[in-house]
Design a protein around this motif. Structure first.
Motif, short mmCIF file in Angstrom:
data_model
loop_
_atom_site.label_atom_id
_atom_site.label_comp_id
_atom_site.label_asym_id
_atom_site.label_seq_id
_atom_site.Cartn_x
_atom_site.Cartn_y
_atom_site.Cartn_z
N CYS A 199 -1.31 -1.14 -3.12
CA CYS A 199 -1.45 -2.05 -1.97
C CYS A 199 -0.71 -1.30 -0.88
O CYS A 199 -0.73 -2.04 0.42
CB CYS A 199 -0.50 -3.33 -2.47
N ASP A 311 -2.44 -8.61 -1.81
CA ASP A 311 -1.49 -8.57 -0.82
C ASP A 311 -0.21 -9.21 -0.94
O ASP A 311 0.56 -9.46 -0.27
CB ASP A 311 -2.21 -9.36 0.47
N GLU A 359 0.80 -5.68 5.49
CA GLU A 359 -0.06 -6.38 6.18
C GLU A 359 0.98 -7.44 7.37
O GLU A 359 0.48 -8.39 8.02
CB GLU A 359 -0.90 -7.46 5.37
N THR A 394 -4.07 -11.69 5.71
CA THR A 394 -4.65 -10.32 5.40
C THR A 394 -5.11 -9.53 6.68
O THR A 394 -5.44 -8.42 6.71
CB THR A 394 -5.84 -10.48 4.60
#
Length: 543
Positions: A199, A311, A359, A394
């Motif tokens: 990630c 995420d 993010e 996102t």
């Protein structure tokens, strides 16, 4: 020989040549960037215009950048290893924001927090408060090791291979504020994680430490040469396995190879670590590394592959039974100081942590199971509802306008506009596509690797010059890692929403089972994508 020639073809430059051709290297020789701290109190008492321009540059070594326009306001970037904050540290940042930064706050893709509208006269007090709470801005900008990023659920995720926090902490203790590594050829970015989903985007870092286990031993695969900006690269495996307790030694050796090589100090445009990998290749880089270490490193027998994408949003159990973490969207990375203080107060009730994601979102950790619903509702009341469109978790927008002097187009506000438009047009069924928007080529918003990327530019129309955007497709991370391609150039800002709607709509209508947006664009030609964007039907058999 031109600056575009391969660096290997330019021979070995001398320091005289470096200092003649690179003004920033001259400034760093004359006065170390970290030494500007001794002048900050005085600079806060004199007219802004009297501060030497080279010291304005050196302020970056302490995380201080001009806000736009350049009239005496600054951005301050706080460096947070792995993006992990205790409630007290979050509270202090929030209180500093309220008192000295117009209540501003911005979560970044490097898991930092940025404050705006800062006056230099306030900086000494701000620094004292940060230091009292074991926070720092040292090396947050400038030619330094930038903030070390990681998986936001390191140490608490039941799926992680092992806990990388000790490695991150060791790197931060050694590199942050270290003068020996405070005069690098350019900025330098590391990430360290053992997240099975990757990630933390190891593909786009100068050096990435990707957790893996070999022969029962915990350690890292080392990837090198990634980076974005105007010359984007996907990192390459160096082919070595590095045990956990050797990672810092190997990191130092790799950085030293680069910082001592004067080829990468002649031109700022060709100074990043990725150009060393371009010039020497991974095999020669490994050979030079092992010569410096005085030993061979074990071969990496299997390159780690991510099991998918995540995420870390939503409600998830932690390793410790009865505790949960919750990932909250913070679209588009904006959090006021008063909101930080309120969240800190909430965390203090159960002893959890605040963690920032790549993010620009955040997690709250250590929530007792009986309190999860209550905490979710209270965070929603503070301004961060969990139940929102997936794109709001996102999609990424860089700092851009109104603060960044490099931005030529709207960023966060434009991203909100695009996401609002798509949400109204397609509803929740659209899913979690990743729209990355940047205001300039520096790619802080990572437009090269979004499902759909946009980069701000300008265009001259009969009525005059207008904001515009290049549209980038086919980029991605993880199993679909690749640098996108600008297919549409200089789309006027008033046309962007419709163009994005057409591209996304064509994907929804014509995608195969499970096909991603980048995957859809990869099986179309450039001309077919351009036709879709223009509102033309695909021909027979296309798409």
């Amino acid at each position: 020989m031109s600056d575009t020639a391969p660096l290997r073809a330019r021979g070995n430059p001398t320091w005289d040549e470096v200092l003649r051709r690179n003004s920033v290297e001259r400034y760093k020789q004359q006065k170390h960037g970290y030494d500007v701290i001794y002048d900050l109190e005085r600079y806060g008492t004199i007219p802004y215009e009297e501060i030497p321009e080279e010291d304005i540059l050196r302020m970056q070594w302490w995380g201080i950048y001009h806000d736009k326009p350049k009239v005496g306001y600054f951005m301050l970037r706080i460096k947070i290893p792995s993006g992990i904050l205790t409630p007290q540290k979050l509270r202090v940042i929030g209180e500093i924001s309220q008192e000295f930064a117009n209540n501003t706050g911005e979560l970044t893709t490097r898991q930092d927090i940025q404050l705006h509208w800062v006056r230099l006269s306030s900086v000494p007090t701000m620094f004292a408060l940060l230091e009292q709470n074991r926070l720092t801005t040292a090396g947050a900008c400038g030619d330094n090791m930038r903030n070390i990023t990681s998986c936001p659920v390191a140490g608490i995720d039941p799926e992680e291979l092992f806990d990388v926090r000790p490695t991150v902490e060791a790197f931060a203790r050694f590199f942050y504020g270290n003068r020996q590594y405070g005069n690098l050829p350019r900025k330098h970015k590391h990430t360290i994680a053992a997240c099975p989903y990757h990630c933390n985007a190891p593909e786009i870092h100068d050096i990435a430490w990707v957790g893996t286990i070999q022969d029962g031993q915990e350690g890292y695969a080392c990837w090198v040469g990634g980076g974005l900006s105007a010359t984007p690269r996907i990192a390459k495996p160096l082919g070595v396995f590095v045990p956990k307790d050797e990672a810092l030694e190997v990191a130092r050796a790799l950085i030293d190879l680069w910082q001592e090589d004067l080829r990468y100090r002649v031109s700022r445009a060709k100074a990043r670590f990725k150009f060393l990998i371009d010039d020497d290749g991974v095999e020669k880089t490994r050979q030079r590394l092992e010569e410096r270490l005085g030993r061979k490193l074990p071969d990496l027998r299997e390159v780690p592959v991510p099991k998918g994408r995540t995420d870390h949003m939503g409600i998830h159990p932690q390793k410790e039974k009865g505790l949960y973490y919750v990932g909250f969207p913070c679209f588009p990375g904006l959090m006021r100081g008063d909101q930080m203080v309120k969240i800190a107060s909430l965390l203090e009730e159960f002893g959890g942590e605040f963690r920032i994601t790549r993010e620009q979102n955040f997690l709250l950790t250590g929530i007792p199971e009986p309190r999860v619903t209550e905490i979710v509702e209270r965070v929603s009341q503070i301004g961060f509802p969990l139940q929102t469109h997936p794109m709001r978790a996102t999609s990424i927008g860089c700092t851009g306008s109104p603060h960044c002097n490099y931005a030529v187009g709207e960023t966060k506000m434009k991203l909100i506009e695009i996401v609002d438009h798509l949400e109204k047009r397609f509803g929740p069924g659209l899913g979690s596509i990743r729209i990355h928007l940047d205001g300039c080529p520096h790619a802080c918003g990572q437009h090269w690797v979004g499902d759909l990327g946009l980069q701000g530019t300008t265009r001259t129309l009969p009525a005059g010059r207008v904001q515009a955007y290049d549209v980038i497709v086919r980029g991605g991370l993880g199993r679909e890692a690749g640098i996108g391609k600008p297919i549409l150039r200089r789309v006027p800002t008033q046309e962007v929403n419709q163009v994005v709607e057409r591209l996304v709509g064509a994907w929804i209508a014509r995608r195969t089972d499970g096909e991603s947006l980048p995957g859809f664009f990869r099986r179309l030609s450039d001309e077919e994508i351009q036709a879709i964007a223009a509102g033309q039907e695909l021909g027979s058999g296309q798409g």
